[in-house]
Design an enzyme around this catalytic site. Sequence first.
Site, PDB file in Angstrom:
ATOM      1  N   THR A  47       5.718   4.892  -7.070  1.00  7.58           N
ATOM      2  CA  THR A  47       5.578   3.634  -7.962  1.00  7.58           C
ATOM      3  C   THR A  47       5.126   3.764  -9.437  1.00  7.58           C
ATOM      4  OG1 THR A  47       3.412   3.032  -7.032  1.00  7.58           O
ATOM      5  CG2 THR A  47       5.197   1.817  -6.142  1.00  7.58           C
ATOM      6  N   LEU A 102       0.892  -1.172   0.038  1.00  8.74           N
ATOM      7  CA  LEU A 102       0.061  -0.059   0.090  1.00  8.74           C
ATOM      8  C   LEU A 102       0.906   1.216   0.061  1.00  8.74           C
ATOM      9  CD1 LEU A 102      -2.691   1.454   0.427  1.00  8.74           C
ATOM     10  CD2 LEU A 102      -2.402   1.213   2.742  1.00  8.74           C
ATOM     11  N   GLU A 103       0.826   2.071  -0.897  1.00 16.48           N
ATOM     12  CA  GLU A 103       1.495   3.379  -1.050  1.00 16.48           C
ATOM     13  C   GLU A 103       0.620   4.490  -0.483  1.00 16.48           C
ATOM     14  OE1 GLU A 103       2.427   4.664  -4.978  1.00 16.48           O
ATOM     15  OE2 GLU A 103       4.199   5.432  -4.449  1.00 16.48           O
ATOM     16  N   ILE A 104       1.029   4.909   0.605  1.00 15.86           N
ATOM     17  CA  ILE A 104       0.309   6.247   1.012  1.00 15.86           C
ATOM     18  C   ILE A 104       0.978   7.490   0.628  1.00 15.86           C
ATOM     19  CG2 ILE A 104      -0.378   7.298   3.355  1.00 15.86           C
ATOM     20  CD1 ILE A 104      -1.147   4.546   4.329  1.00 15.86           C
TER      21      ILE A 104
END
Lengths: 474, 749
Positions: free
Chosen positions: B533, B495-497
């Site tokens: 990403t 998960l990219e926050i």
Amino acid sequence: YSSGVLPTLLLTYVPKENNFPSFLVYTESQNYLAVQPKSKKTLTKSGVKNIVVVEGVRIPFLQSGTSYADLMPHDLARAALQGLLNRTSVPREVVDYIVYGTVIQEVKTSNVAREAALGAGFSDKTPAHTVTMACISSNQAMTTGVGMIAAGQCDVVVAGGVELMSDVPIRHSRKMRKTMLTLNRAKTLGQKLSLLSKIRPDYFAPELPAVAEFSTSETMGHSADRLAAAFAVSRLEQDEYALRSHTLAKKAQDGGLLLDVVPFKVPGKDTVTKDNGIRPSSMEQMGKLKPAFVKPYGTVTAANSSFLTDGASAVLLMSEEKALAMGYKPKAYLRDFVYVSQDPKDQLLLGPTYATPKVLEKAGLTMADIDVFEFHEAFAGQILANLKAMDSDWFAQNYMGRKSKVGAPPLEKFNTWGGSLSLGHPFAATGCRLVMTTAHSLKKEGGQYGLVAACAAGGQVRHSLLLSLSARVP
Amino acid sequence: LDDLLQGFILEGFFSHCIMTQDELNFIVKLPCLLGSWFMVLICCFQVNTLSKQLSSEFTDIMNEIWANEAVKSAVLISSKPGSFIAGADLDMIEACKTSQEVAQLSQEGQKMLEKIEQSPKPVVAAISGSCLGGGLELAIACHYRIATKEKKTVLATPEVLLGLLPGAGGTQRLPKMVGLPAAFDIMLTGRNIRADRAKKMGLVDQLVDPLGPGVKSPEARTIEYLEEVAIDFARGLANRTVSAKRSKGLMQKLTDYAMAVPFVRQQVYKTVENKVRKQTKGLYPAPLKIIETVKAGLDQGHDAGYLAESQNFGQLAVTKESKALLGLYRGQVYCKKNKFGTPQQEVKTLAVLGAGLMGAGIAQVSVDKGLKTILKDTAQQGLDRGQQQVFKGLNSKVKKKSLTSFERDSILSNLTGQLDYKGFEKADMVIEAVFEDINIKHKVLKEVEAVIPAHCVFASNTSALPISQIAAVSKRPEKVIGMHYFSPVDRMQLLEIITTDKTSQDTAASAVAVGLKQGKIVIVVKDGPGFYTTRCLGPMLAEVVRVLQEGTDPKKIDAISTAFGFPVGAATLIDEVGVDVATHVAEDLGKAFGERFGGGSIELFKLMVEKGFLGRKAGKGFYIYQEGVKNRSVNSGMDEILARFKLPAKPEVCTDEDIQMRLVTRFVNEAAMCLQEGILSSPVEGDIGAVFGLGFPPCLGGPFRYVDSYGAKQLVDKLRKYEAVYGSQFTPCQLLLDYANNPSKKFHQ
């Protein structure tokens, strides 16, 4: 207990216990009572009718596969209802309603209450319905009756319960049933043949009734073993308790104290007059048995568990005024009741611990006020775990939200005429037996209040209902 | 006399207890002087990793057990909740400088465990919680194993995932214990085995069910009960009322019989080896070494086997693959912590907007972890599809028996599907997963802000739209954050926050907490086009297109990229992402970053979209996808498109290796630029994001570790070489140049 047969029986025992109804049976009034009551408290509620148990009977409880093996459930129920009619001579047109409990339903007689009532000679104008709530089904039947009378809808209700473990419905597999049902709708021979050609060998595998809790897939005996371990109840303690149950039951049977038993002439067989599961053994013999569920190191065995039983029971409930008007001397008042339910996995069998303090508080009584305790004995380990839980401050504080423990009932007042371990446990018939034993015991001991508690399977109900009921001995 | 002796022994042990308690490695308990002389010694671990110190103390205790007449058997148990022994101390292995040193460690471990195995007094392992690596090796060296049947009790040899092999006798004992095929499966996959499965395999001898509440808490009483049961068995083993011999099933007997035949064994080795080679492309040395080690033991005998094990363990520990994998493991641990602290208000109710693939996936991983979840869509049809996706996801767990149907139903009862904003006034967080269009995002943000409570966080699941741009219409931008999930959500771990300048610390803390609860590995990056990403992927995909235009066919590109270690081929990746999505993102990023994101022609993508070659979802992209067909064929419709955009290939940069490096250097250069610009806060997060989100080759450990191991200078040289041919798309960023100029500078020390 020969170790060969019983463990197998235990495995097929349908494990349905979780809600623990706890009945409170009190005595109070001086009206028909020779003995001076201890307390002035009547537990009468203003605006609510007093409800009484006029009489209650049961046919002898037999190990399944014995004399009742060839009968159908409604046959047993019929015998109990007929016994009640004979003993009370209640005019059949007076009975307003019949409620009956059953757990493993025979599909042909799904409303077993009605089938049995018709066959037992009750009026065909008397409506009847069947309830189910696992092992407390007849408790549910009785409290349903209490509700009807209290609401002023009926004056006279017959309640009871029946279980025939000698024969349980075994079904075709779902695939097979689907094929068979579709076959009914197939019109041409071609369609029929094509359906039949789809049948595979696995279609013939039968579907046995659930031997496990639906929500957790755990069998009741397994759960009892874990419960015993959680409360560190030893094998020795369990065997001792089971032996006590059998010894006390034997004594009660020999002493003619089991007044609720009525003889049953089984068609084609001899008249059955007494329970056949009471077998006091020795500690040595019991110690030889292997664990039945948690193998090889568990503590619950065939000898310290209740066995598969056939049986039926029935009680006659009335409003006090109706009973007196008809000239009956009621046996007890039915007072408060509570149903609770808990987590079906880890606290499946802990109902009495939760229910007992609740019903006492509701009635404004304490443990010390109770003269007779009748708790349903599913497993010795379960009873002992409950006694330990009731005696634990830690448990009361962490799980029951109480400041301190309620305390365990004194053993000299506890199941003194035996219990389900020795007398047997036809699931839905046990509740009435507990109530009648309490009533008879109160009378014999000159007691005033009695408390009945039982556990039942389920867990699908998460919210708390518990049942406990109070009555009083005339 | 008995009393005297008892006192003496107790005292002897007692002194030992005091000694070891200081170190906090062990507690030795002498529980049961039952009746006369039957003593079971309980050895209770206070730590959950096998260190040098623990080994030596443990050896002391074992010596005492053997020396002492009164002790007849022993039980090994842990007092650490949730774990038996979770493996060897990794620091201890990392501290070693040479492979000989590591081999030495392995030999010490082997000796210690062999001593237990050969002990005349039975030793019982009582297992609750994770029993991993060295812990499992210790357990299988014991004579009997009892495990609690809890979800947290898992047995595994995860060494292979760290580029290692079980180095304390595991490679030698496992095949004997569970049979060759099962042993290979355990060691080559490193997968977790639950207690009940372990019992079936013969890895443990008895199971103990977890207990509910009694006169103590369920956890405490369960451990106590496990100990009681273990003592019973230890006693039984010592007085021979219990046998440690397992009754093997017919299948296992047959397998064992077959494996005793050398020819059959050779065939098994060959099959397994081929499979491993195919899957690892020869990039991972550990699995092959495991096979070699097992082989040595079975074919050449005990001594050769143990020697091979320690030597190979030593060799593997110093490989760059092992270091890369270990780095990923540590990075993963790092990314499983919330560096923003505990949020002020725990998120209990979550609302997800949009029941598409992503939205439903997010709902599934949330409801699964006990979050009350609202799934909202605008159309009944879309909502139905989404709800079915959640059901299917959970039901597949039922089929795999990791969930009961009752648990599934009870989990699903926390999911509400709806078309309106009912109940949003109770939501603690809203995650939108609506169509990637800034106007739609703005519309839902405004709608949502009108109904949610003041504390509610608004998170956007977007793969490229800048969060600050979305937050521009918000009344409370401090509550707006980006949560970029990867598809399929229930399987992708990352998960990219994304935080903007205005996002508050507490909002970030909330988002990370939710991500961790959902079981994700979380990286937190700064806002910017493509975040981290998507931005890294952009230049690489642009290069893929150029390579295609230069005449390399999709199958070839896939082969070249998977040979480098990417789990999915580069052309297939575009099909998976969706050509329309890729076009969209490429255009956006192209606008933001200009020439650097150029390379292949975006018109090629546009033509593909026009023709309906959208990738897997449309059944056609670079490949043709058909239900049930495994070997997909190249889409011949692409020939014409590729021909139209054909570019002359430059032979000086078109070898396979050059093509690989063109793809990878652009990826790495962009990643470094993200670190340089502060989008990334650390190289660790960069590595984790690239490996877990984009499939960057795990054996390289991520772009930053790759720079370290390949050499920044060498990498810059490559970039310069391609820059000379293609221009500024390959210009190395300043950060890389700095590292290239100073060979002592490393991203990971």
